[in-house]
Design a protein around this motif. Structure first.
Motif, short mmCIF file in Angstrom:
data_model
loop_
_atom_site.label_atom_id
_atom_site.label_comp_id
_atom_site.label_asym_id
_atom_site.label_seq_id
_atom_site.Cartn_x
_atom_site.Cartn_y
_atom_site.Cartn_z
N HIS A 103 0.84 -1.30 0.12
CA HIS A 103 -0.09 0.08 0.12
C HIS A 103 0.68 1.34 0.06
N ASP A 104 2.04 1.44 0.11
CA ASP A 104 3.04 2.30 0.02
C ASP A 104 2.64 3.55 1.10
N ARG A 105 2.47 2.86 2.49
CA ARG A 105 2.08 3.93 3.56
C ARG A 105 2.39 3.15 4.89
N SER A 106 2.30 3.77 5.96
CA SER A 106 2.79 3.14 7.17
C SER A 106 1.58 2.63 7.96
N PHE A 107 1.99 1.40 8.42
CA PHE A 107 1.09 0.52 9.19
C PHE A 107 1.46 0.32 10.67
N ASP A 108 2.27 1.17 11.00
CA ASP A 108 2.85 1.25 12.37
C ASP A 108 1.76 0.95 13.62
#
Length: 59
Positions: free
Chosen positions: A45-50
């Protein structure tokens, strides 16, 4: 916050992690499963999942 469920299936070199609605990734030990699922989601998804909640269920 998003929640993801990954079903862990044992195979000879580790574990397959079937992430519900997302796809499959692999990890050698379940100790690293949550981090691997987050890394996989970030790659897809090219985003953070922190902050994503990840539940690992043995299949």
């Amino acid at each position: 916050m998003s929640k993801y469920v990954a079903t862990a299936l044992r195979w000879e070199s580790g574990w397959e992690l079937h992430v519900e609605g997302e796809g499959v990734t692999q990890v050698r030990t379940l100790d690293n499963a949550v981090a691997q699922v987050r890394d996989y989601l970030e790659t897809v998804h090219d985003r953070s999942f922190d902050d994503a909640e990840v539940e690992i269920v043995r299949g």
